[in-house]
Enzyme design. Structure first.
Site, PDB file in Angstrom:
ATOM      1  N   GLN A 206       0.826  -1.199   0.000  1.00 45.46           N
ATOM      2  CA  GLN A 206       0.000   0.000   0.000  1.00 45.46           C
ATOM      3  C   GLN A 206       0.871   1.266   0.000  1.00 45.46           C
ATOM      4  OE1 GLN A 206      -2.407   0.233   3.500  1.00 45.46           O
ATOM      5  NE2 GLN A 206      -3.940   1.576   2.556  1.00 45.46           N
ATOM      6  N   HIS A 210       1.102   3.765  -3.411  1.00 47.30           N
ATOM      7  CA  HIS A 210       0.430   5.060  -3.301  1.00 47.30           C
ATOM      8  C   HIS A 210       1.330   6.239  -3.662  1.00 47.30           C
ATOM      9  CE1 HIS A 210      -2.871   2.778  -1.881  1.00 47.30           C
ATOM     10  NE2 HIS A 210      -3.567   3.799  -1.467  1.00 47.30           N
ATOM     11  N   LEU A 387      -6.418  -3.237 -10.706  1.00 51.42           N
ATOM     12  CA  LEU A 387      -5.877  -4.553 -10.371  1.00 51.42           C
ATOM     13  C   LEU A 387      -5.237  -4.587  -8.985  1.00 51.42           C
ATOM     14  CD1 LEU A 387      -3.755  -6.685 -12.780  1.00 51.42           C
ATOM     15  CD2 LEU A 387      -2.711  -5.996 -10.649  1.00 51.42           C
ATOM     16  N   TYR A 388      -4.688  -3.436  -8.559  1.00 51.22           N
ATOM     17  CA  TYR A 388      -3.931  -3.383  -7.302  1.00 51.22           C
ATOM     18  C   TYR A 388      -4.808  -3.137  -6.080  1.00 51.22           C
ATOM     19  CZ  TYR A 388       1.104  -3.772  -6.394  1.00 51.22           C
ATOM     20  OH  TYR A 388       2.352  -4.239  -6.083  1.00 51.22           O
ATOM     21  N   HIS A 391      -7.426  -5.186  -1.094  1.00 51.06           N
ATOM     22  CA  HIS A 391      -7.925  -4.976   0.265  1.00 51.06           C
ATOM     23  C   HIS A 391      -8.170  -6.267   1.028  1.00 51.06           C
ATOM     24  CE1 HIS A 391      -8.393  -1.070  -1.650  1.00 51.06           C
ATOM     25  NE2 HIS A 391      -8.240  -0.574  -0.435  1.00 51.06           N
ATOM     26  N   GLY A 529      -0.562  -8.098 -13.955  1.00 50.38           N
ATOM     27  CA  GLY A 529       0.116  -7.227 -12.992  1.00 50.38           C
ATOM     28  C   GLY A 529       1.619  -7.181 -13.214  1.00 50.38           C
ATOM     29  N   SER A 533       4.135  -3.906 -13.494  1.00 52.81           N
ATOM     30  CA  SER A 533       5.045  -3.739 -12.390  1.00 52.81           C
ATOM     31  C   SER A 533       6.497  -3.667 -12.875  1.00 52.81           C
ATOM     32  CB  SER A 533       4.837  -4.899 -11.415  1.00 52.81           C
ATOM     33  OG  SER A 533       5.877  -4.955 -10.501  1.00 52.81           O
TER      34      SER A 533
END
Ligand code: HEM
Ligand code: NAG
Ligand code: NAG
Ligand code: NAG
Ligand code: NAG
Length: 604
Positions: A206, A210, A387-388, A391, A529, A533
């Site tokens: 996270q 962010h 996709l990310y 949670h 992903g 990435s």
């Protein structure tokens, strides 16, 4: 167009008006069905580009796809040759996650470098560079290229005014997002990730993401505040020069800090007057000031912010020692580049290594790409952001030492970090299991609304169907809901809700897809992903041939810091007493074992 004749008809009297209306109706209907945008059918295969001509004609541009024909479906000779030899992504995944004895040999030979190079190039080639579409521009345009406030798009939006929301397939109305979330995503009981992922990983994920996922709600969901579009460490240094200056000490290159109980922490907003998101009841003297304005949300995020702050000031001291003549600015700027390098090193060799479950020992070495065509630029995509949304990683309670904290007492708790200190939080987060992300209903009710928001966003932005993304990333499209879920019950419910698998949406598809054996999520999250990435990590300017040399990092000492960085060192060089087992997985759960033996959380 029969327009003029019709209006003269209208004049002939009220008696015939009914007939005229009927006629008009028929004509309008005929016209509206003829005017369906043919691109609503997604006719162009193999990354061909659909262009509409006239009202009802389209052409697929198959240039450099390796295919030809009206829908880019006929392979050229070499394509046919390559396609018959090319194993599926599933095959590679199987090899990379099995045969440990084989990898123990490969890891120590030149084959490791060769395979790593293949992994990087194959993945990165799936990402268009320079970027193509965005949520406003479904065609190549200068505005889409040059306006960095947009997230880019790998696939253009579903054309406006298609017969159904997802093109031509499926029900006229998509199911209520709240219902999808409650039926298919809501946690009944916490399911630990079978790869042993812990909360150290979850908060790292996270915190790290962010810096580039910063949706600019006020401009609309397709926009971002993260103009750096990659690993720029704006979450440490701020995303504007003003913010950065407010955070800097302007002495020896360092960032401002405060000392509490003899330990260094981020400054308060009184010391660094910048905006931070906190609830009103938190007074200024308890609001931490860091690069990313949302990091007050969780003690786990502020813990990482503290570690990176300490690391920055530590590296400044190291550089100053070697370069006593350097001014504040040069020490600051060079330290920032070193921390960017450390981040990429840790993300590839600790974070992605853990997440992938690969036995191939991954390697961060920009030189691997020097011989080949590779663009050192990156643009963050809406699809990557969607996709990310992981949670499901979040547990039911946050267990610090012997105490369990509810969401209510953990979120925006601005005293916890100071109460416990970094060491204790690291130790607790290391020991606590994170949740499995894909193929299980595992999102805690407290944050289910975020998932609902993702689905709503994808509709506003008209994201293409899940299967179109499967094809775009070189995966075989699924033929049915059963194939997606690997079972019958949910598949039947989904069929009812969507009407047709071709109308299945992107984010729900990723989350509901059956997980790979003993894995954190399914094939699609990995295969979609990983390209985003790795492209984002390796396209950083520090990885380019011009930058990637010791002098960029202040000499050999700085370069060595980058090349030997690890999660373990990030923590242990910045705390007084190094906590045991610092890693992205719970103790007793190393890569070698994870695929052979599943250790449930209750045993630990
Ligand atoms: C208790 C923990 C968490 C809470 C309360 C939380 C809450 C939220 C909220 C309220 C949003 C904004 C939604 C919106 O703008 O509509 C959000 C966005 C997001 N969250 Fe979380 N989250 C948590 C943990 C995580 C974790 C562990 C990840 C892992 C990667 C994650 C990834 C994201 C992403 C990628 C976004 C989109 C950010 C953006 O586009 O600006 N979150 N979260
Ligand atoms: C091309 O795709 C369209 C739409 O899916 C389809 O109707 C048409 O038959 C296809 N044409 C060929 C030659 O495959
Ligand atoms: C090869 O790498 C994998 C993944 O890091 C690891 O599990 C394995 O022990 C390594 N083997 C050797 C000999 O380094
Ligand atoms: C980017 O596009 C948005 C929406 O059209 C616009 O408001 C904004 O000013 C543009 N940004 C730049 C730098 O041109
Ligand atoms: C915040 O965490 C501390 C422990 O560090 C706890 O005592 C306190 O009750 C929490 N605050 C809230 C508002 O729950």
């Amino acid at each position: 167009m029969p327009g003029p004749e019709l209006s003269s008809f209208m004049m002939t009297g009220a008696s015939s008006s009914l007939l005229v209306l009927l006629l008009l109706n028929t004509l309008l209907l005929a016209e509206s069905s003829a005017a369906v945008d043919p691109c609503c059918y997604f006719p162009c295969q193999h990354r061909g580009v659909c262009v509409r001509f006239g009202m009802d004609r389209y052409e697929c541009d198959c240039t450099r796809t390796g295919y030809y024909g009206p829908n880019c479906t006929i392979p050229e000779f070499w394509t046919r040759f390559r396609e018959t030899l090319r194993p599926t992504p599933g095959f590679y995944h199987y090899i990379l996650t099995h045969f440990k004895w084989l990898w123990d040999i490969i890891n120590n030979t030149f084959l490791r470098d060769m395979l790593m190079k293949i992994v990087l190039t194959v993945r990165a080639n799936l990402i268009p560079s320079p970027p193509t579409y965005n949520s406003e521009y479904e065609y190549i345009s200068w505005e889409a290229y040059s306006n960095l406030s947009y997230y880019t798009r790998i696939l253009p939006p579903v054309p406006a005014d298609c017969p159904t929301p997802m093109g031509v397939k499926g029900n006229k109305q998509l199911p209520d997002p709240q219902i999808i979330a409650e039926k298919f995503l809501l946690r009944k009981q916490f399911i630990p990730d079978p790869q042993g992922t812990n909360l150290m990983f979850a908060f790292f994920a996270q915190h790290f993401t962010h810096q580039f996922f910063k949706t600019y709600g006020r401009m609309g969901r397709g926009f971002t505040k993260g103009l750096g579009h990659g690993v720029d460490l704006s979450h440490v240094y701020g995303d504007t020069l003003d913010r950065q200056h407010a955070l800097r000490l302007f002495k020896d290159g360092k960032l401002k800090y405060q000392v509490v109980n003899g330990e260094v922490y981020p400054p308060t907003v009184l010391q660094s007057p910048i905006h931070m998101n906190y609830p009103k009841n938190i007074p200024s003297e308890k609001r931490f000031a860091v690069g990313q304005e949302v990091f007050g949300l969780l003690p786990g995020l502020m813990m990482y912010a503290t570690l990176w702050l300490r690391e920055h000031n530590r590296v400044c001291d190291v550089l100053k020692q070697e370069h006593p003549t350097w001014n504040d600015e040069q020490l600051f700027q060079t330290t920032r580049l070193i921390l960017i390098g450390e981040t990429i090193k840790i993300v590839i060799e600790d974070y992605v290594q853990h997440l992938s479950g690969y036995f191939l020992k991954l390697k961060f070495d920009p030189e691997m790409l020097f011989g080949i065509q590779f663009q050192y630029s990156n643009r963050i995509a809406v699809e990557f952001n969607q996709l990310y949304h992981w949670h499901a990683l979040m547990p039911d309670t946050f267990d610090i030492q012997d105490q369990k904290f509810s969401y209510e007492s953990f979120i925006y708790n601005s005293s916890m970090l100071l109460d416990y200190g970094v060491e204790t939080l690291v130790e607790s987060f290391t020991n606590q299991h994170a949740g499995q992300i894909g193929g299980v209903k595992n999102i805690h009710s407290y944050i289910l609304k975020v998932a609902v928001g993702v689905i709503e966003e994808s509709r506003l932005l008209r994201l293409q169907p899940f299967n179109e993304y499967r094809k775009r990333f070189g995966l075989k499209p699924y033929g049915s809901f059963q194939e997606l879920t690997g079972e019958e019950e949910m598949a039947a419910e989904l069929e009812e809700l969507y009407g047709d698998f071709e109308a299945m949406e992107f984010y729900p598809g990723l989350m509901i897809e059956k997980a790979q054996p003993n894995s954190i999520f399914g094939e699609s999250i990995v295969e979609m992903g990983a390209p985003f990435s790795l492209k984002g990590l390796l396209s950083n300017p520090i990885c380019s041939p011009i930058y990637w040399k010791p002098s960029t990092f202040g000499g050999k000492t700085g370069f060595d810091i980058v090349n030997t960085a690890s999660l373990q060192k990030l923590v242990c060089l910045n705390v007084k007493k190094c906590p045991p087992n610092v890693a992205f997985h719970v103790p007793d759960f190393n890569l070698g074992k994870s695929h052979l033996r599943r250790k449930p959380s209750t045993e630990l």
